[in-house]
Scaffold this motif. Structure first.
Motif, PDB file in Angstrom:
ATOM      1  N   PRO A 167      57.197  23.715  45.962  1.00  0.00           N
ATOM      2  CA  PRO A 167      57.724  23.920  44.457  1.00  0.00           C
ATOM      3  C   PRO A 167      57.099  22.733  43.506  1.00  0.00           C
ATOM      4  N   SER A 168      56.970  21.718  44.043  1.00  0.00           N
ATOM      5  CA  SER A 168      56.185  20.524  43.239  1.00  0.00           C
ATOM      6  C   SER A 168      55.055  20.544  42.784  1.00  0.00           C
ATOM      7  N   LEU A 169      54.120  21.431  43.236  1.00  0.00           N
ATOM      8  CA  LEU A 169      52.744  21.362  42.946  1.00  0.00           C
ATOM      9  C   LEU A 169      52.385  22.191  41.640  1.00  0.00           C
ATOM     10  N   PRO A 170      51.519  21.845  40.757  1.00  0.00           N
ATOM     11  CA  PRO A 170      51.209  22.515  39.584  1.00  0.00           C
ATOM     12  C   PRO A 170      50.160  23.790  40.278  1.00  0.00           C
ATOM     13  N   ALA A 171      49.968  24.673  39.466  1.00  0.00           N
ATOM     14  CA  ALA A 171      49.142  25.978  39.811  1.00  0.00           C
ATOM     15  C   ALA A 171      47.621  25.564  40.230  1.00  0.00           C
ATOM     16  N   ARG A 172      46.988  24.625  39.684  1.00  0.00           N
ATOM     17  CA  ARG A 172      45.802  24.230  40.093  1.00  0.00           C
ATOM     18  C   ARG A 172      45.748  23.851  41.569  1.00  0.00           C
ATOM     19  N   GLN A 173      46.743  23.143  41.840  1.00  0.00           N
ATOM     20  CA  GLN A 173      46.949  22.685  43.284  1.00  0.00           C
ATOM     21  C   GLN A 173      47.114  23.307  44.123  1.00  0.00           C
ATOM     22  N   VAL A 174      47.875  24.404  43.712  1.00  0.00           N
ATOM     23  CA  VAL A 174      48.459  25.832  44.447  1.00  0.00           C
ATOM     24  C   VAL A 174      47.207  26.445  44.827  1.00  0.00           C
ATOM     25  N   ASN A 175      46.384  26.812  43.755  1.00  0.00           N
ATOM     26  CA  ASN A 175      45.264  27.539  44.291  1.00  0.00           C
ATOM     27  C   ASN A 175      44.420  26.874  45.138  1.00  0.00           C
ATOM     28  N   ARG A 176      43.976  25.572  44.758  1.00  0.00           N
ATOM     29  CA  ARG A 176      43.206  24.675  45.765  1.00  0.00           C
ATOM     30  C   ARG A 176      43.654  24.875  47.167  1.00  0.00           C
ATOM     31  N   ASP A 177      44.963  24.420  47.238  1.00  0.00           N
ATOM     32  CA  ASP A 177      45.260  24.517  48.592  1.00  0.00           C
ATOM     33  C   ASP A 177      45.242  25.578  49.235  1.00  0.00           C
ATOM     34  N   GLN A 178      45.430  26.866  48.637  1.00  0.00           N
ATOM     35  CA  GLN A 178      45.311  28.132  49.433  1.00  0.00           C
ATOM     36  C   GLN A 178      43.685  28.531  49.663  1.00  0.00           C
ATOM     37  N   THR A 179      42.871  28.056  48.965  1.00  0.00           N
ATOM     38  CA  THR A 179      41.512  28.010  49.048  1.00  0.00           C
ATOM     39  C   THR A 179      41.467  27.319  50.454  1.00  0.00           C
TER      40      THR A 179
END
Length: 520
Positions: A262-274
């Motif tokens: 929950p600490s991640l901003p949306a851009r990092q969430v999407n990049r991590d999922q990539t």
């Protein structure tokens, strides 16, 4: 690929459930002789809790249970404030279902389940799997309970597009090569958002994860449980962690399987999922190249990756027929491939679908994509993707604000995945056009004062990368990490006796596995 964070539990086998939370501190969640009343809640980042007195009518309500079509299950309707800051205003009706504890053994209490999404129907999951497929000893001693979160399925669902409009939307090119294609993609995002606002404008500002967590506390009290027992998978882990943050003193045996950070901003969430889907694909490719029927070649993972990227480019230029009016282009094919990454049991189906598509028949990959989007045979869709966008875009500020931001981030996303990076980057632009401003912000969740919370991570999980489970377990003051060394999304109920026995022991006895325990 769909332009939303792919945080679902497995869509191919309903075996992706959650795990179990940590041990209790000597208090059983069933030891409640009276209905609880709200005490305000903890340190959530969104709307503030309403005064206790104004919420008492909701906490004191009685549920009227009725049979609901599936033998052994009962359904009811829970009322909650549409806006928790204005609890004396309009209310919202939320669908609830349960299957009573069967025995033998003393009833422990209620066990809420959520399959993820956001947008997955908890009631559908309960009736199709959890209520009949969870270990018999768990079902014997818990009332198995589900509530469709607000905006989802049976709980005043968010609606956005017609079936034909959704068909067109899923086929838009999501790896634009020029300004005209970029304009078509952003236009589709805007049309999607406009459709949601037009059809669901009243509920749209009130479907955040915090709102749903508060609804779960109302349900907990109405069911007569002093503490919440809960199994949440994928996005359901964020819902469970949010509950623990708001109501740490009421968080009982919580299992968070396939955890979000929950600490991640949306851009990092999407990049991590990539990167997560790249890891999963490489695992698939490692297996594929050893088989004579591998459509991506039998030489190396690098060659398989290059062949898949080449194939997507071919579909971008020349879609192939599927036996129906829709053709298989790059977007639907990508979604089909990503769908199979959720569960290694789908790898044979993916090999067959890819082989057929490369020979000019896209029906197999289209079927995989349709299963992800929950497209029905009559051309209609469930509201999964509509609720998914509504919750995600409310929970976090958008990853990108304009196409130029995406273009600047492309190298980073393509580094995370040469095959899927461009699509994931452009997909993250959708919330830029959302009609309702985000109310949540990224922040660590500590939930100080909560009983031990069991966080489960799978090392090759595509949708919720393993490092997220590590991060959440570290953030939670009482977090305990249980690791599954393997493939697929989530771990509970997917074949590991080590994982299942650890979770069952926690749910039934409150026994917390050793922090850092690993299973294969």
């Amino acid at each position: 690929m769909d332009p939303r964070r792919m945080l679902r539990s497995s869509v191919l086998a309903v075996t992706a459930a959650g795990l179990l939370l940590s041990g209790c501190t000597g208090t059983d969640p069933s030891n409640s002789s009276s209905v609880s009343t709200p005490e305000g809640g903890g340190s959530g980042s969104g709307t503030s809790a309403a005064p206790v007195a104004e919420l008492k009518p909701y906490y004191a309500q009685k549920l009227a249970w009725r049979e609901c079509g599936v033998p052994g299950f009962e359904c009811s309707t829970l009322k909650a404030p549409l806006d928790y800051e204005k609890p004396q205003g309009e209310s919202i009706k939320l669908a609830v279902a349960r299957k009573k504890a069967t025995g033998p053994g003393a009833r422990i209490g209620s066990l809420l389940v959520n399959p993820g999404g956001p947008g997955g129907s908890a009631i559908g999951y309960l009736q199709a799997y959890a209520g009949i497929g969870y270990p018999a000893q768990v079902r014997a001693r818990y009332d198995m309970v589900a509530i469709d979160p607000r905006g989802v399925a049976r709980s005043e669902p968010v609606e956005c597009l017609t079936g034909k409009e959704m068909d067109a939307y899923t086929q838009v090119d999501q790896t634009p090569d020029d300004p005209a294609e970029t304009n078509r993609l952003t236009t589709s995002f805007k049309a999607f958002a406009t459709g949601c606002e037009k059809r669901s404008g009243t509920v749209l500002p009130h479907v955040s994860t915090e709102d749903s967590a508060r609804d779960m506390d109302v349900l907990r009290a109405v069911l007569g449980d002093r503490k919440l027992a809960y199994v949440g998978a994928s996005y359901g882990t964020f819902l469970g962690a949010t509950y623990a943050e708001l109501f740490p003193d009421r968080a009982g045996r919580l299992v968070l399987d396939g955890a979000l950070d929950p600490s991640l901003p949306a851009r990092q969430v999407n990049r991590d999922q990539t990167a997560g889907f790249e890891t999963a694909f490489r695992s698939f490719a490692t297996d594929c190249v050893t088989r004579t029927d591998c459509p991506l070649g039998t030489t190396s993972v690098a060659d398989a990756s290059a062949r898949l990227k080449e194939f997507f480019a071919e579909l971008d230029a020349r879609p192939v027929p599927t036996g129906e009016s829709r053709e298989l282009g790059e977007s639907l094919a990508t979604t089909g491939v990503l769908t199979a990454m959720y569960d290694e049991n789908a790898w044979p189906q993916l090999r067959e679908g890819l082989a057929s598509a490369m020979e000019g028949d896209g029906a197999g990959l289209l079927a995989l994509a349709d299963s992800y989007y929950e497209r029905e045979s009559d051309g209609s869709y469930t509201n999964l993707m509509y609720a998914n966008a509504a919750v995600n875009c409310l929970d976090l500020p958008p990853a990108f604000s304009r196409p130029q931001d995406v273009e600047e981030a492309l190298p980073d996303f393509e580094k995370a995945s040469p095959v899927f990076g461009r699509g994931f980057a452009w997909a993250a632009l959708n919330c830029a056009y959302w009609p309702t401003p985000a109310t949540g912000t990224p922040h660590p969740i500590e939930a100080k004062g909560a009983d031990p919370i069991l966080v489960v991570g799978t090392t090759k999980d595509p949708a919720t990368p393993y490092k997220w489970a590590q991060a959440l377990a570290d953030q939670l003051a009482s977090g305990r990490l249980l690791t599954y060394d393997g493939d697929g999304h989530t771990a509970y109920g997917r074949g590991s006796e080590c994982i299942d026995s650890a979770i069952n022991a926690y749910l039934l006895k409150g026994t917390v596995p050793q922090d850092g325990k690993r299973c294969r």
